[in-house]
Design a protein around this motif. Structure first.
Motif, PDB file in Angstrom:
ATOM      1  N   MET A 164      20.362  -1.803  10.830  1.00  0.00           N
ATOM      2  CA  MET A 164      19.793  -1.084  10.057  1.00  0.00           C
ATOM      3  C   MET A 164      18.431  -1.626   9.587  1.00  0.00           C
ATOM      4  O   MET A 164      18.315  -2.611   9.408  1.00  0.00           O
ATOM      5  CB  MET A 164      20.584  -0.881   8.540  1.00  0.00           C
ATOM      6  N   ILE A 165      17.366  -0.660   9.437  1.00  0.00           N
ATOM      7  CA  ILE A 165      16.409  -1.168   9.031  1.00  0.00           C
ATOM      8  C   ILE A 165      16.042  -1.146   7.374  1.00  0.00           C
ATOM      9  O   ILE A 165      16.306   0.005   6.936  1.00  0.00           O
ATOM     10  CB  ILE A 165      15.064  -0.307   9.481  1.00  0.00           C
ATOM     11  N   ASP A 166      15.674  -2.146   6.566  1.00  0.00           N
ATOM     12  CA  ASP A 166      15.752  -2.314   5.302  1.00  0.00           C
ATOM     13  C   ASP A 166      14.204  -2.291   4.901  1.00  0.00           C
ATOM     14  O   ASP A 166      13.587  -3.142   5.228  1.00  0.00           O
ATOM     15  CB  ASP A 166      16.508  -3.439   4.761  1.00  0.00           C
ATOM     16  N   TYR A 167      14.146  -1.391   3.694  1.00  0.00           N
ATOM     17  CA  TYR A 167      12.578  -1.631   3.439  1.00  0.00           C
ATOM     18  C   TYR A 167      12.342  -2.365   1.968  1.00  0.00           C
ATOM     19  O   TYR A 167      11.411  -2.025   1.260  1.00  0.00           O
ATOM     20  CB  TYR A 167      12.049  -0.078   3.079  1.00  0.00           C
ATOM     21  N   SER A 168      13.436  -3.037   1.703  1.00  0.00           N
ATOM     22  CA  SER A 168      13.272  -3.721   0.394  1.00  0.00           C
ATOM     23  C   SER A 168      12.013  -4.758   0.212  1.00  0.00           C
ATOM     24  O   SER A 168      11.502  -4.796  -0.844  1.00  0.00           O
ATOM     25  CB  SER A 168      14.569  -4.483  -0.043  1.00  0.00           C
ATOM     26  N   PRO A 169      11.675  -5.266   1.413  1.00  0.00           N
ATOM     27  CA  PRO A 169      10.278  -6.008   1.286  1.00  0.00           C
ATOM     28  C   PRO A 169       9.089  -5.222   0.902  1.00  0.00           C
ATOM     29  O   PRO A 169       8.080  -5.804   0.202  1.00  0.00           O
ATOM     30  CB  PRO A 169      10.097  -6.561   2.822  1.00  0.00           C
ATOM     31  N   PHE A 170       9.037  -3.872   1.168  1.00  0.00           N
ATOM     32  CA  PHE A 170       7.930  -2.987   0.794  1.00  0.00           C
ATOM     33  C   PHE A 170       7.847  -3.026  -0.653  1.00  0.00           C
ATOM     34  O   PHE A 170       6.624  -3.294  -1.242  1.00  0.00           O
ATOM     35  CB  PHE A 170       8.274  -1.891   1.399  1.00  0.00           C
ATOM     36  N   TRP A 171       8.946  -2.810  -1.395  1.00  0.00           N
ATOM     37  CA  TRP A 171       8.809  -2.758  -2.480  1.00  0.00           C
ATOM     38  C   TRP A 171       8.303  -4.239  -3.600  1.00  0.00           C
ATOM     39  O   TRP A 171       7.596  -4.052  -4.449  1.00  0.00           O
ATOM     40  CB  TRP A 171      10.224  -2.500  -3.205  1.00  0.00           C
ATOM     41  N   ASP A 172       8.785  -5.213  -3.022  1.00  0.00           N
ATOM     42  CA  ASP A 172       8.141  -6.570  -3.477  1.00  0.00           C
ATOM     43  C   ASP A 172       6.671  -6.564  -3.098  1.00  0.00           C
ATOM     44  O   ASP A 172       5.930  -7.013  -3.887  1.00  0.00           O
ATOM     45  CB  ASP A 172       9.051  -7.726  -2.838  1.00  0.00           C
ATOM     46  N   THR A 173       6.386  -6.266  -1.825  1.00  0.00           N
ATOM     47  CA  THR A 173       5.005  -6.371  -1.472  1.00  0.00           C
ATOM     48  C   THR A 173       4.212  -5.201  -2.321  1.00  0.00           C
ATOM     49  O   THR A 173       3.015  -5.882  -2.719  1.00  0.00           O
ATOM     50  CB  THR A 173       4.778  -5.926   0.057  1.00  0.00           C
ATOM     51  N   LEU A 174       4.510  -4.272  -2.711  1.00  0.00           N
ATOM     52  CA  LEU A 174       3.688  -3.205  -3.430  1.00  0.00           C
ATOM     53  C   LEU A 174       3.513  -3.786  -4.681  1.00  0.00           C
ATOM     54  O   LEU A 174       2.528  -3.636  -5.365  1.00  0.00           O
ATOM     55  CB  LEU A 174       4.477  -1.861  -3.242  1.00  0.00           C
ATOM     56  N   LYS A 175       4.888  -4.404  -5.375  1.00  0.00           N
ATOM     57  CA  LYS A 175       4.776  -4.975  -6.749  1.00  0.00           C
ATOM     58  C   LYS A 175       3.616  -6.067  -6.991  1.00  0.00           C
ATOM     59  O   LYS A 175       2.875  -6.218  -7.797  1.00  0.00           O
ATOM     60  CB  LYS A 175       6.137  -5.513  -7.084  1.00  0.00           C
ATOM     61  N   ASN A 176       3.511  -6.851  -5.877  1.00  0.00           N
ATOM     62  CA  ASN A 176       2.422  -8.013  -5.948  1.00  0.00           C
ATOM     63  C   ASN A 176       1.116  -7.643  -5.423  1.00  0.00           C
ATOM     64  O   ASN A 176       0.301  -8.453  -5.274  1.00  0.00           O
ATOM     65  CB  ASN A 176       3.126  -9.182  -4.934  1.00  0.00           C
ATOM     66  N   SER A 177       0.926  -6.365  -5.218  1.00  0.00           N
ATOM     67  CA  SER A 177      -0.512  -5.961  -4.516  1.00  0.00           C
ATOM     68  C   SER A 177      -1.064  -4.847  -5.857  1.00  0.00           C
ATOM     69  O   SER A 177      -0.666  -4.961  -6.853  1.00  0.00           O
ATOM     70  CB  SER A 177      -0.155  -4.823  -3.352  1.00  0.00           C
ATOM     71  N   THR A 178      -2.238  -4.564  -5.677  1.00  0.00           N
ATOM     72  CA  THR A 178      -3.119  -3.889  -6.446  1.00  0.00           C
ATOM     73  C   THR A 178      -2.760  -2.434  -6.396  1.00  0.00           C
ATOM     74  O   THR A 178      -3.564  -1.517  -7.063  1.00  0.00           O
ATOM     75  CB  THR A 178      -4.525  -4.102  -6.428  1.00  0.00           C
TER      76      THR A 178
END
Length: 72
Positions: free
Chosen positions: A1-15
């Motif tokens: 399964m491809i999991d996109y939870s890293p995206f949400w952490d990356t977005l949170k730490n971005s501008t």
């Protein structure tokens, strides 16, 4: 399964935010919904997200083995 939870952490730490992704970068709300629900995305979209967030692919998604994966 491809999991996109890293995206949400990356977005949170971005501008960026979901608002700027939709309104500034023209990422659709349906794409964000797919990310929330770990639904399939095409590689062009993943590439766009990496470009927008200036990150590596592993900061957007990861592979997790699952019993629910399609049989090969």
């Amino acid at each position: 399964m491809i999991d996109y939870s890293p995206f949400w952490d990356t977005l949170k730490n971005s501008t960026e935010s979901t608002y700027t992704l939709i309104n500034k970068h023209h990422i659709s709300s349906s794409t964000l919904d797919k990310l929330r629900k770990n639904r399939p995305l095409n590689t062009t979209t993943i590439n766009d997200l990496c470009r927008i967030l200036d990150c590596k692919i592993e900061e957007v998604c990861q592979y997790i083995p699952s019993e629910d994966d399609q049989r090969l």
